[in-house]
Design a protein around this motif. Structure first.
Motif, PDB file in Angstrom:
ATOM      1  N   GLN A 102       0.832  -1.202   0.000  1.00  0.00           N
ATOM      2  CA  GLN A 102       0.000   0.000   0.000  1.00  0.00           C
ATOM      3  C   GLN A 102       0.867   1.254   0.000  1.00  0.00           C
ATOM      4  N   VAL A 103       0.462   2.246  -0.785  1.00  0.00           N
ATOM      5  CA  VAL A 103       1.138   3.542  -0.805  1.00  0.00           C
ATOM      6  C   VAL A 103       0.465   4.459   0.206  1.00  0.00           C
ATOM      7  N   VAL A 104       1.264   5.115   1.071  1.00  0.00           N
ATOM      8  CA  VAL A 104       0.727   6.026   2.076  1.00  0.00           C
ATOM      9  C   VAL A 104       1.250   7.440   1.806  1.00  0.00           C
ATOM     10  N   HIS A 105       0.535   8.441   2.311  1.00  0.00           N
ATOM     11  CA  HIS A 105       0.912   9.844   2.128  1.00  0.00           C
ATOM     12  C   HIS A 105       1.172  10.155   0.653  1.00  0.00           C
ATOM     13  N   GLY A 106       0.293   9.681  -0.209  1.00  0.00           N
ATOM     14  CA  GLY A 106       0.485   9.885  -1.641  1.00  0.00           C
ATOM     15  C   GLY A 106       0.467  11.347  -2.040  1.00  0.00           C
ATOM     16  N   ASP A 107      -0.255  12.188  -1.241  1.00  0.00           N
ATOM     17  CA  ASP A 107      -0.317  13.617  -1.566  1.00  0.00           C
ATOM     18  C   ASP A 107       1.067  14.259  -1.464  1.00  0.00           C
ATOM     19  N   TRP A 108       1.906  13.762  -0.543  1.00  0.00           N
ATOM     20  CA  TRP A 108       3.273  14.269  -0.448  1.00  0.00           C
ATOM     21  C   TRP A 108       4.044  13.947  -1.724  1.00  0.00           C
ATOM     22  N   GLY A 109       3.866  12.733  -2.182  1.00  0.00           N
ATOM     23  CA  GLY A 109       4.556  12.326  -3.401  1.00  0.00           C
ATOM     24  C   GLY A 109       4.132  13.166  -4.600  1.00  0.00           C
ATOM     25  N   ILE A 110       2.828  13.467  -4.679  1.00  0.00           N
ATOM     26  CA  ILE A 110       2.328  14.276  -5.790  1.00  0.00           C
ATOM     27  C   ILE A 110       2.938  15.680  -5.739  1.00  0.00           C
ATOM     28  N   ALA A 111       3.023  16.261  -4.546  1.00  0.00           N
ATOM     29  CA  ALA A 111       3.599  17.600  -4.409  1.00  0.00           C
ATOM     30  C   ALA A 111       5.060  17.611  -4.867  1.00  0.00           C
ATOM     31  N   VAL A 112       5.788  16.574  -4.491  1.00  0.00           N
ATOM     32  CA  VAL A 112       7.192  16.482  -4.896  1.00  0.00           C
ATOM     33  C   VAL A 112       7.313  16.328  -6.411  1.00  0.00           C
ATOM     34  N   MET A 113       6.427  15.547  -7.019  1.00  0.00           N
ATOM     35  CA  MET A 113       6.472  15.354  -8.468  1.00  0.00           C
ATOM     36  C   MET A 113       6.177  16.652  -9.220  1.00  0.00           C
ATOM     37  N   VAL A 114       5.239  17.450  -8.692  1.00  0.00           N
ATOM     38  CA  VAL A 114       4.938  18.743  -9.322  1.00  0.00           C
ATOM     39  C   VAL A 114       6.168  19.644  -9.271  1.00  0.00           C
ATOM     40  N   PHE A 115       6.811  19.678  -8.106  1.00  0.00           N
ATOM     41  CA  PHE A 115       8.045  20.467  -7.981  1.00  0.00           C
ATOM     42  C   PHE A 115       9.110  19.959  -8.953  1.00  0.00           C
ATOM     43  N   SER A 116       9.240  18.643  -9.069  1.00  0.00           N
ATOM     44  CA  SER A 116      10.241  18.050  -9.963  1.00  0.00           C
ATOM     45  C   SER A 116       9.967  18.414 -11.416  1.00  0.00           C
ATOM     46  N   ILE A 117       8.693  18.404 -11.798  1.00  0.00           N
ATOM     47  CA  ILE A 117       8.325  18.740 -13.179  1.00  0.00           C
ATOM     48  C   ILE A 117       8.715  20.182 -13.496  1.00  0.00           C
ATOM     49  N   VAL A 118       8.419  21.098 -12.583  1.00  0.00           N
ATOM     50  CA  VAL A 118       8.738  22.512 -12.815  1.00  0.00           C
ATOM     51  C   VAL A 118      10.249  22.711 -12.931  1.00  0.00           C
ATOM     52  N   ALA A 119      11.004  22.124 -11.994  1.00  0.00           N
ATOM     53  CA  ALA A 119      12.459  22.290 -11.999  1.00  0.00           C
ATOM     54  C   ALA A 119      13.083  21.668 -13.238  1.00  0.00           C
ATOM     55  N   THR A 120      12.631  20.470 -13.603  1.00  0.00           N
ATOM     56  CA  THR A 120      13.199  19.770 -14.755  1.00  0.00           C
ATOM     57  C   THR A 120      12.846  20.459 -16.065  1.00  0.00           C
ATOM     58  N   ALA A 121      11.607  20.945 -16.169  1.00  0.00           N
ATOM     59  CA  ALA A 121      11.194  21.648 -17.386  1.00  0.00           C
ATOM     60  C   ALA A 121      12.017  22.917 -17.583  1.00  0.00           C
ATOM     61  N   ALA A 122      12.307  23.630 -16.500  1.00  0.00           N
ATOM     62  CA  ALA A 122      13.139  24.834 -16.598  1.00  0.00           C
ATOM     63  C   ALA A 122      14.549  24.476 -17.066  1.00  0.00           C
ATOM     64  N   LEU A 123      15.092  23.377 -16.535  1.00  0.00           N
ATOM     65  CA  LEU A 123      16.429  22.936 -16.943  1.00  0.00           C
ATOM     66  C   LEU A 123      16.454  22.550 -18.417  1.00  0.00           C
ATOM     67  N   VAL A 124      15.459  21.772 -18.866  1.00  0.00           N
ATOM     68  CA  VAL A 124      15.403  21.343 -20.267  1.00  0.00           C
ATOM     69  C   VAL A 124      15.302  22.544 -21.203  1.00  0.00           C
ATOM     70  N   SER A 125      14.519  23.543 -20.810  1.00  0.00           N
ATOM     71  CA  SER A 125      14.380  24.750 -21.630  1.00  0.00           C
ATOM     72  C   SER A 125      15.724  25.445 -21.798  1.00  0.00           C
ATOM     73  N   PHE A 126      16.477  25.550 -20.709  1.00  0.00           N
ATOM     74  CA  PHE A 126      17.800  26.176 -20.784  1.00  0.00           C
ATOM     75  C   PHE A 126      18.757  25.329 -21.610  1.00  0.00           C
ATOM     76  N   GLN A 127      18.720  24.008 -21.425  1.00  0.00           N
ATOM     77  CA  GLN A 127      19.603  23.130 -22.186  1.00  0.00           C
ATOM     78  C   GLN A 127      19.334  23.234 -23.685  1.00  0.00           C
ATOM     79  N   ARG A 128      18.083  23.318 -24.076  1.00  0.00           N
ATOM     80  CA  ARG A 128      17.759  23.431 -25.501  1.00  0.00           C
ATOM     81  C   ARG A 128      18.262  24.748 -26.089  1.00  0.00           C
ATOM     82  N   HIS A 129      18.262  25.796 -25.283  1.00  0.00           N
ATOM     83  CA  HIS A 129      18.847  27.058 -25.722  1.00  0.00           C
ATOM     84  C   HIS A 129      20.348  26.881 -25.976  1.00  0.00           C
TER      85      HIS A 129
END
Length: 290
Positions: A102-129
């Motif tokens: 069973q997965v517990v505290h899934g909302d914490w995991g979702i919050a971390v994934m949202v943060f990861s998406i934002v940080a990674t997308a910003a990095l990819v945008s800079f790398q493509r430049h």
């Protein structure tokens, strides 16, 4: 290029910290998969940092064509890291698929994934430049698997929502297996691109045709042969033989070759062009691998 390697290393280090805390709280296998991926991202980014620093060194007496292939060697190292993480993840997810937890505290995991998406997308945008300006093989390889991380993080959010709201315990390891497949696919793409550079793969046929058209557009050029092309990091090399009228003087032939060289370099600014002038009408063996 150096700034891009620093950015990717720092991003991976931050994501490892937040994902480790989230995995410890939730026990999610999909979240563990992204943690493993981030750990290997950090190792690959550190390797990339060292390779880019070496590749940017100018040509020297012992490396007359520069150090650009260090980027491709780093790409192979990244592919090895990614392949290892994909294999490990398949083993772990397979075991969890047989024995669901069973997965517990899934909302914490979702919050971390949202943060990861934002940080990674910003990095990819800079790398493509950076890639658009430098055509760096190493940064391209780094950007490829970070772009994949954005999709991976989105899939983890979906798996957590399915597990939390619908009780689909198999969704968590199933998504982890899908992520492993994505990692292995990325590794193959990086390997293929790195080997092309290390094995001096020719430019695409469209680029070779463009070079021929540029050379043949000069009114004094009768033909060309022995066109050879290759790349080494940011630097590329074009070699060819021009067939010119035999009655030209050496200085006239040299002037024509310089004009053709300038036209080709204008179209391919990051390439070094080497031209050999041949008088037409002389029978000689022309190297033709085809």
């Amino acid at each position: 290029m150096r700034l891009a390697t620093y950015a990717s290393t720092a991003t991976a280090a931050v994501l490892i910290c937040v994902k480790l805390a989230a995995w410890a709280a939730t026990g999610s296998m999909a979240l563990l998969s992204t943690l493993i991926d981030s750990v290997l991202d950090l190792a690959a980014s550190v390797l990339n940092l060292m390779a880019v620093r070496h590749a940017l060194q100018p040509a020297d007496r012992e490396h007359r064509f520069g150090h650009g292939k260090a980027e491709s060697l780093a790409g192979l190292g990244q592919a090895a890291f990614i392949t290892g993480s994909g294999g490990l993840l398949l083993v772990e997810a397979g075991g969890r698929l047989v024995r669901p937890e069973q997965v517990v505290h899934g909302d914490w995991g979702i919050a971390v994934m949202v943060f990861s998406i934002v940080a990674t997308a910003a990095l990819v945008s800079f790398q493509r430049h950076v890639i658009a300006r430098t055509k760096s093989t190493a940064i391209s390889a780094d950007s490829l698997h970070y772009a994949g991380d954005v999709m991976i993080n989105l899939s983890v959010i979906v798996s957590l929502l399915l597990t939390m709201n619908l009780g689909w315990s198999a969704a968590d390891p199933a998504f982890a297996i899908a992520i492993a497949g994505w990692l292995l696919f990325n590794a193959w793409q990086i390997i293929r691109g790195s080997l092309d550079t290390l094995m001096d793969h020719e430019l695409p046929d469209s680029d070779r045709a463009r070079i021929r058209d540029i050379a043949n557009s000069h009114p004094m050029v009768l033909d060309l042969h022995d066109l050879r092309t290759r790349t080494s990091g940011r630097q590329g090399f074009i070699q060819l033989h021009l067939e010119l009228p035999g009655e030209l003087s050496l200085i006239q032939a040299h002037g024509i070759a310089d004009e053709v060289e300038g036209a080709i370099q204008a179209a391919f600014p990051s390439f070094e062009v080497i031209i050999h002038e041949d008088p037409s009408g002389i029978t000689e063996h022309h190297h033709d691998p085809a």
